[in-house]
Design a protein around this motif. Structure first.
Motif, PDB file in Angstrom:
ATOM      1  N   SER A   1       3.699  32.734  -0.319  1.00 58.85           N
ATOM      2  CA  SER A   1       3.404  31.682  -1.206  1.00 58.85           C
ATOM      3  C   SER A   1       4.061  30.441  -0.215  1.00 58.85           C
ATOM      4  N   LEU A   2       3.480  29.316  -0.706  1.00 60.29           N
ATOM      5  CA  LEU A   2       4.364  28.246  -0.032  1.00 60.29           C
ATOM      6  C   LEU A   2       4.265  27.038  -1.036  1.00 60.29           C
ATOM      7  N   ARG A   3       4.917  26.159  -1.135  1.00 51.79           N
ATOM      8  CA  ARG A   3       4.722  24.965  -2.008  1.00 51.79           C
ATOM      9  C   ARG A   3       4.646  23.774  -1.017  1.00 51.79           C
ATOM     10  N   LEU A   4       3.872  22.839  -1.022  1.00 54.68           N
ATOM     11  CA  LEU A   4       3.714  21.854  -0.162  1.00 54.68           C
ATOM     12  C   LEU A   4       4.090  20.447  -1.150  1.00 54.68           C
ATOM     13  N   SER A   5       4.946  19.553  -0.548  1.00 55.99           N
ATOM     14  CA  SER A   5       5.340  18.236  -1.565  1.00 55.99           C
ATOM     15  C   SER A   5       4.732  16.967  -0.959  1.00 55.99           C
ATOM     16  N   CYS A   6       4.636  16.284  -1.496  1.00 58.68           N
ATOM     17  CA  CYS A   6       4.150  14.689  -0.642  1.00 58.68           C
ATOM     18  C   CYS A   6       4.718  13.745  -1.730  1.00 58.68           C
ATOM     19  N   VAL A   7       5.493  12.983  -0.984  1.00 58.09           N
ATOM     20  CA  VAL A   7       6.207  11.703  -1.646  1.00 58.09           C
ATOM     21  C   VAL A   7       5.649  10.510  -1.327  1.00 58.09           C
ATOM     22  N   ALA A   8       5.519   9.695  -2.035  1.00 55.79           N
ATOM     23  CA  ALA A   8       4.800   8.223  -2.205  1.00 55.79           C
ATOM     24  C   ALA A   8       5.983   7.384  -2.004  1.00 55.79           C
ATOM     25  N   SER A   9       5.724   6.314  -1.258  1.00 61.88           N
ATOM     26  CA  SER A   9       6.666   5.252  -1.366  1.00 61.88           C
ATOM     27  C   SER A   9       5.661   4.066  -1.217  1.00 61.88           C
ATOM     28  N   GLU A  10       6.133   2.864  -1.774  1.00 65.01           N
ATOM     29  CA  GLU A  10       5.426   1.728  -1.677  1.00 65.01           C
ATOM     30  C   GLU A  10       4.353   1.817  -2.978  1.00 65.01           C
ATOM     31  N   GLY A  11       3.806   0.794  -3.500  1.00 61.94           N
ATOM     32  CA  GLY A  11       2.854   0.935  -4.597  1.00 61.94           C
ATOM     33  C   GLY A  11       3.079   1.456  -5.650  1.00 61.94           C
ATOM     34  N   THR A  12       2.455   1.456  -6.749  1.00 60.10           N
ATOM     35  CA  THR A  12       2.532   1.833  -8.078  1.00 60.10           C
ATOM     36  C   THR A  12       1.768   3.435  -8.043  1.00 60.10           C
ATOM     37  N   PHE A  13       2.566   4.197  -8.235  1.00 58.09           N
ATOM     38  CA  PHE A  13       2.188   5.648  -7.940  1.00 58.09           C
ATOM     39  C   PHE A  13       1.014   6.101  -9.196  1.00 58.09           C
TER      40      PHE A  13
ATOM     41  N   GLN B   1       1.034  -1.068   0.074  1.00 54.42           N
ATOM     42  CA  GLN B   1      -0.024   0.058   0.121  1.00 54.42           C
ATOM     43  C   GLN B   1       0.974   1.203  -0.156  1.00 54.42           C
ATOM     44  N   VAL B   2       0.363   2.325  -0.530  1.00 54.69           N
ATOM     45  CA  VAL B   2       0.946   3.467  -0.757  1.00 54.69           C
ATOM     46  C   VAL B   2       1.245   4.041   0.775  1.00 54.69           C
ATOM     47  N   GLN B   3       2.518   4.714   1.061  1.00 55.17           N
ATOM     48  CA  GLN B   3       2.616   5.799   2.065  1.00 55.17           C
ATOM     49  C   GLN B   3       3.106   7.184   1.568  1.00 55.17           C
TER      50      GLN B   3
END
Length: 123
Positions: free
Chosen positions: A17-29, A1-3
């Protein structure tokens, strides 16, 4: 499952301004639609923006249209939320979320969640 792991929150003055990022691990993005939600103190968690698995469809909550932009880089397994013209009412914990891709409305049925990142906008 994705994390999912968010970053990029902080304290900014109104209009900034701000830029948020979200990195995924596990799973097929590319199996996942991705969204950003936020929760202000004492309030429920609300939808902010979402992008479908291929990046060809986006959806925004009305109050952020024209100020926020969601995008994804499937090669980096990352989704972004560029936030411009920030207002004090944007202050909240921002959460990244994922769901298995599906047709239709992008604002609900998210099952996987990050831990959140605090955004504070001072007046």
């Amino acid at each position: 499952q994705v994390q999912l792991v968010e970053s990029g929150g902080g304290l900014v003055q109104a209009g900034g301004s701000l830029r948020l990022s979200c990195v995924a691990s596990e799973g097929t993005f590319t199996n996942y639609d991705l969204g950003w939600f936020r929760q202000a103190p004492g309030k429920e968690r609300d939808f902010v923006a979402a992008v479908n698995w291929s990046g060809t469809r986006t959806l925004y909550e009305e109050s952020v249209k024209g100020r926020f932009t969601i995008s994804r880089d499937n090669t980096k397994k990352t989704v972004y939320l560029q936030m411009n013209s920030l207002k004090p009412e944007d202050t909240a914990v921002y959460y990244c979320a994922a769901r298995l891709y599906a047709d239709g409305n992008l604002s609900y049925d998210y099952f996987y969640w990050g831990q959140g990142t605090q955004v504070t906008v001072s007046s």
